[in-house]
Scaffold this motif. Structure first.
Motif, mmCIF file in Angstrom:
data_model
loop_
_atom_site.group_PDB
_atom_site.id
_atom_site.type_symbol
_atom_site.label_atom_id
_atom_site.label_comp_id
_atom_site.label_asym_id
_atom_site.label_seq_id
_atom_site.Cartn_x
_atom_site.Cartn_y
_atom_site.Cartn_z
ATOM 1 N N PHE A 7 0.844 -1.191 0.000
ATOM 2 C CA PHE A 7 0.000 0.000 0.000
ATOM 3 C C PHE A 7 0.885 1.249 0.000
ATOM 4 C CE2 PHE A 7 -2.856 -3.195 1.644
ATOM 5 C CZ PHE A 7 -4.096 -2.840 1.126
ATOM 6 N N ILE A 8 0.364 2.302 -0.624
ATOM 7 C CA ILE A 8 1.028 3.608 -0.649
ATOM 8 C C ILE A 8 0.009 4.651 -0.198
ATOM 9 C CG2 ILE A 8 2.115 5.364 -2.103
ATOM 10 C CD1 ILE A 8 3.025 3.109 -3.952
ATOM 11 N N ARG A 9 0.440 5.581 0.644
ATOM 12 C CA ARG A 9 -0.465 6.636 1.102
ATOM 13 C C ARG A 9 -0.447 7.796 0.107
ATOM 14 N NH1 ARG A 9 -2.977 7.285 5.836
ATOM 15 N NH2 ARG A 9 -1.687 5.663 6.788
ATOM 16 N N GLU A 10 -1.617 8.099 -0.401
ATOM 17 C CA GLU A 10 -1.781 9.227 -1.314
ATOM 18 C C GLU A 10 -3.014 10.014 -0.900
ATOM 19 O OE1 GLU A 10 -2.034 7.692 -5.257
ATOM 20 O OE2 GLU A 10 0.125 7.308 -5.422
ATOM 21 N N VAL A 62 4.117 3.854 3.425
ATOM 22 C CA VAL A 62 4.254 2.700 2.544
ATOM 23 C C VAL A 62 4.142 1.458 3.415
ATOM 24 C CG1 VAL A 62 5.758 1.420 0.986
ATOM 25 C CG2 VAL A 62 5.706 3.909 0.886
ATOM 26 N N VAL A 63 3.351 0.497 2.962
ATOM 27 C CA VAL A 63 3.161 -0.742 3.717
ATOM 28 C C VAL A 63 3.690 -1.907 2.893
ATOM 29 C CG1 VAL A 63 1.484 -2.329 4.714
ATOM 30 C CG2 VAL A 63 1.156 0.139 4.955
ATOM 31 N N ASP A 80 4.425 12.471 11.725
ATOM 32 C CA ASP A 80 5.044 13.539 10.937
ATOM 33 C C ASP A 80 6.226 13.045 10.114
ATOM 34 O OD1 ASP A 80 3.227 15.370 11.930
ATOM 35 O OD2 ASP A 80 4.494 15.922 13.633
ATOM 36 N N ALA A 81 6.643 11.796 10.323
ATOM 37 C CA ALA A 81 7.759 11.228 9.557
ATOM 38 C C ALA A 81 7.207 10.390 8.404
ATOM 39 C CB ALA A 81 8.643 10.381 10.460
ATOM 40 N N PHE A 82 8.092 10.063 7.462
ATOM 41 C CA PHE A 82 7.745 9.138 6.382
ATOM 42 C C PHE A 82 8.004 7.733 6.911
ATOM 43 C CE2 PHE A 82 8.661 6.521 2.680
ATOM 44 C CZ PHE A 82 7.654 6.902 1.791
ATOM 45 N N VAL A 83 6.935 6.941 7.076
ATOM 46 C CA VAL A 83 7.036 5.644 7.739
ATOM 47 C C VAL A 83 6.888 4.518 6.720
ATOM 48 C CG1 VAL A 83 6.068 4.118 9.497
ATOM 49 C CG2 VAL A 83 6.123 6.589 9.884
ATOM 50 N N ILE A 84 7.865 3.623 6.723
ATOM 51 C CA ILE A 84 7.798 2.382 5.942
ATOM 52 C C ILE A 84 7.474 1.281 6.934
ATOM 53 C CG2 ILE A 84 9.047 0.839 4.393
ATOM 54 C CD1 ILE A 84 11.102 3.330 4.209
ATOM 55 N N SER A 113 2.643 -8.129 9.187
ATOM 56 C CA SER A 113 1.668 -9.094 8.678
ATOM 57 C C SER A 113 0.229 -8.634 8.859
ATOM 58 C CB SER A 113 1.863 -10.441 9.376
ATOM 59 O OG SER A 113 1.689 -10.302 10.778
ATOM 60 N N HIS A 114 -0.017 -7.712 9.786
ATOM 61 C CA HIS A 114 -1.382 -7.325 10.108
ATOM 62 C C HIS A 114 -1.573 -5.809 10.005
ATOM 63 C CE1 HIS A 114 -1.523 -11.408 11.617
ATOM 64 N NE2 HIS A 114 -2.823 -11.289 11.844
ATOM 65 N N GLY A 115 -2.787 -5.434 9.648
ATOM 66 C CA GLY A 115 -3.124 -4.015 9.593
ATOM 67 C C GLY A 115 -3.431 -3.497 10.971
ATOM 68 N N ASP A 116 -2.404 -3.301 11.763
ATOM 69 C CA ASP A 116 -2.563 -2.897 13.159
ATOM 70 C C ASP A 116 -2.068 -1.467 13.347
ATOM 71 O OD1 ASP A 116 -3.426 -4.421 15.706
ATOM 72 O OD2 ASP A 116 -1.606 -3.418 16.359
ATOM 73 N N ARG A 117 -1.593 -1.155 14.540
ATOM 74 C CA ARG A 117 -1.225 0.214 14.883
ATOM 75 C C ARG A 117 -0.149 0.770 13.975
ATOM 76 N NH1 ARG A 117 -0.653 -1.402 21.270
ATOM 77 N NH2 ARG A 117 -2.895 -1.632 21.721
ATOM 78 N N GLY A 118 0.880 -0.011 13.702
ATOM 79 C CA GLY A 118 1.979 0.475 12.879
ATOM 80 C C GLY A 118 1.545 0.837 11.480
ATOM 81 N N ALA A 119 0.663 0.019 10.903
ATOM 82 C CA ALA A 119 0.198 0.282 9.542
ATOM 83 C C ALA A 119 -0.680 1.517 9.466
ATOM 84 C CB ALA A 119 -0.565 -0.935 9.017
#
Length: 714
Positions: A295-298, A579-580, A560-564, A568-574
């Motif tokens: 996934f990409i955030r746009e 970019v996922v 506020d940072a660019f996070v990669i 495995s799961h769509g949890d807090r980090g995602a």
């Protein structure tokens, strides 16, 4: 010892079905017969529980004994009388007397048992079914109506059909002796006897799933697994559990890409034959809320993308970002291969900012910033060594939630050694055994060391004292000071360096932590630690963060940072990622994990990942190629050779090597202690990671067990 007293012989000669065999006199007749290669049927007997002797299925004949069969589980070899002229005692397991007795016992056991094998969840894995075929009669002489027993509520994990129960009492003994809860018992007598829970209460223990394993009939079965599959339909894969740092040996049973159950494997040095509930029932979370494509955030929203698109976005951003503004984080569930690959990638990029301690602890690093020796972040006594301890001090930990099976070992030691003293510095809680609460925080630790608390004499008088320090004592600003004080106390009471005994240990809570520390995934010179990377992301000093499965932290600090994010799961980090990268779970990739005693173990892939998800290390390797900094390995063998170069402990599997206890002098200059009480790192045992939070079974357990306790505490 008096002049007339003689030491007990180390072995004794007996005859089993005419064959002589040397056995330990302390063995039961059942164990002795099995040592001679004879199979003895049983229902109530279990090697790790006390002897009940109430099913009578293990009957054998003893020559020269009473003219009736003997329950072999309830008599020891040392109690046998020798034959004429001192001849060895003789046992028989296949005489007509024994055969008739076993057939009679089986006929009685089946009087009230329903004949529902075709629809019973236990069918195909049932001791009663197997032994009825092997030792039972061809028919029954009883024509009376079978009795019926009301079902019992035992919680969200255990399904009961108590009409099948044969009153072997295994479940009662396990709950009382191993789990340490008094929620099960046998009531009434004779025909009306039945196993029941008190006051229709759920069995409140983190080990309740083991009741299913030890039930020899279909009375207690797995409620989530009910009517899902038969055992012969499942592909069975031996692997390693990652729900805590114990490294329990497990078997993953899957049908296609769907895990239907997880069972324990026997490993006497780690989990014996038990398994904690979170490890056993996490399986439905492996297929829910999964990331199966990049996934990409746009425009503030994530959209599905191809791997090429995702890699290109990351490449462009990393090339445009100064290396000193890039950080890397590692979570709790990732295999050591992925940690090694990410470390090599950060070295290629040239960033010093990286850390694997997402709980914020300072474990693994000395006050001067150098890497700590292995003994400073592992459990020196090993897990099995708990059985040898004769005094135990727990500092800032609740092992019942952090490592339930380790807590069960402490309880067993407490039961076996009636004089065993256990002390706790930290929050008081139910540990299933008696302990002396010495205080809440560092003031009590200091007072204990100074001799102002009597428990110091208990530790000094012990031959093998054990000092365990938990994450709750190390997730603080004065963590180095706490470590220094704990080590000085351990040295003062002889817990380290005495007759080869290393009684100092750190109780890790994360499966990936020890392996990441072994590989040195820590800030290099001038680098930021985990909290520093989060602060830098808030302030703008860190612009890009590679988040490898770190969800148990303040992810909002990364917005506020660019996070990669790779997981495995769509949890807090995602939720905050730009970019996922979809990664395989622990059940979908082969990888090495190091448990809390330094034992390197291998998890094996049970099935292939969902959708476009890939193995963790392979994603990082592919990204390195796109960045023009290709890592020098293309397969797991080459990567593991690289890991061995980094730390030779990865060259040997299944060997506990915690290392020697560090000297307290290494932590000189650690600073003053704050005086604050120790917190506990785990609030809700059932919801500690992304897989658990995706599991409906764990959510129900949390509602049933954890939330009522939290409300009561308030």
């Amino acid at each position: 010892m008096s002049d007339t007293a003689k030491p007990a012989p180390a072995t004794r000669t007996i005859k089993v079905n005419g064959h002589e065999v040397e056995v330990d006199p302390a063995l039961t007749l059942l164990q002795a017969c099995e040592a001679a290669g004879e199979e003895i049927p049983r229902f109530c007997y279990h090697e790790r529980l006390s002897v009940a002797g109430n099913c009578r299925m293990c009957l054998i004949e003893v020559k020269g004994g009473p003219p009736k069969p003997v329950a072999s589980c309830a008599q020891n070899v040392k109690d046998l009388r020798p034959g004429p002229d001192g001849a060895p005692p003789e046992l028989f397991t296949n005489t007509p007397m024994v055969k008739k007795a076993r057939e009679g016992v089986m006929e009685f056991l089946l009087i009230n048992h329903p004949l529902d094998c075709p629809v019973c969840d236990q069918g195909g894995e049932c001791d009663l079914q197997d032994q009825a075929m092997a030792y039972g009669r061809g028919g029954t002489r009883f024509e009376e109506n079978k009795r019926a027993v009301e079902e019992k509520y035992m919680g969200p994990l255990i399904k009961t059909i108590m009409t099948r129960c044969i009153q072997c009492t295994r479940c009662v003994r396990f709950a009382t002796e191993v789990a340490g809860v008094n929620d099960l018992g046998l009531v009434n007598r004779g025909e009306n006897a039945e196993i029941t829970t008190y006051l229709e209460k759920a069995v409140d223990t983190e080990l309740s799933g083991n009741l299913i394993d030890i039930c020899p009939v279909g009375a207690l079965t797995s409620k989530p697994y009910a009517f899902m599959a038969r055992p012969w339909e499942l592909r069975k894969t031996e692997s390693i559990d990652v729900m805590d740092a114990m490294g329990s040996n497990i078997r993953i049973d899957a049908r296609g890409r769907e895990v239907l159950r997880i069972l324990p494997r026997v490993h006497d040095g780690v989990n014996e034959e038990w398994l904690a509930d979170k490890s056993r029932f996490i399986w439905d979370g492996l297929r829910k809320r999964r990331l199966d494509k990049p996934f990409i955030r746009e425009g503030g929203k994530l959209r599905a993308a191809t791997w090429d698109e995702a890699f290109e976005v990351v490449r462009a951003r990393l090339e445009a970002t100064p290396k000193e503004k890039v950080g890397a984080l590692v979570g709790d569930l990732v295999p050591a291969e992925a940690v090694m690959a990410l470390k090599d990638l950060t070295d290629k990029i040239g960033t010093p900012h990286r850390d694997c301690r997402q709980d914020g602890s300072s474990v693994g690093v000395l006050p001067n910033g150098e890497r700590a020796p292995r003994g400073a972040y592992l459990m020196g006594s090993t897990i099995a060594g708990i059985d040898e301890a004769d005094a135990i001090l727990l500092i800032g930990t609740n092992p019942r939630h952090e490592a339930p099976l380790l807590n069960a070992r402490i309880r067993r030691n407490w039961l076996n050694k009636m004089g065993l003293k256990v002390g706790l510095i930290g929050q008081a809680t139910d540990l299933t055994y008696d302990y002396e609460h010495l205080g809440a925080g560092t003031d009590s630790l200091t007072a204990l060391h100074e001799g102002k608390i009597g428990f110091l004499d208990v530790l000094k008088d012990a031959k093998r004292p054990l000092v365990l320090i938990g994450s709750g004592a190390l997730v603080r600003g004065d963590a180095h000071g706490v470590m220094s004080a704990a080590l000085k106390l351990a040295e003062a009471v002889g817990a380290t360096g005495t007759d080869g005994w290393n009684g100092f240990g750190v109780l890790q809570t994360a499966a990936a932590r020890a392996g990441a520390l072994d590989l040195g995934f820590l800030p290099s010179a001038g680098g930021r630690d985990f909290a520093g990377i989060l602060d830098g992301a808030r302030s703008g000093e860190i612009e890009v963060v590679y988040n490898l499965g770190a969800d148990e932290c303040d992810v909002e600090a990364l917005r506020d940072a660019f996070v990669i994010y790779q997981g495995s799961h769509g949890d807090r980090g995602a939720s905050v990622a730009d970019v996922v990268f979809p990664a395989a779970s622990y059940a979908e990739q082969s990888g090495l994990y190091v448990n809390l005693e330094g034992r390197v173990q291998q998890a094996i892939r049970a099935y292939f990942p969902f959708g476009e998800a890939r193995e963790d290390w392979a994603i990082i390797r592919a990204l390195s190629g796109r960045l023009g900094e290709a890592l020098p390995y293309d397969d797991l063998f080459a990567l593991r050779q690289r890991m061995i170069e980094e730390n030779e402990v990865f060259a040997t599997l299944d060997l506990a090597e915690p290392g020697a206890a560090p000297s307290a002098s290494l932590f000189d200059g650690a600073g003053a202690l704050s005086g604050d009480g120790f917190s506990l790192p785990i609030g809700d045992y059932y919801l500690t990671n992304p897989i658990a939070r995706a599991s409906a079974i764990m959510a129900e357990c949390s509602t049933t067990f954890a939330k009522p306790k939290a409300l009561a505490a308030e």
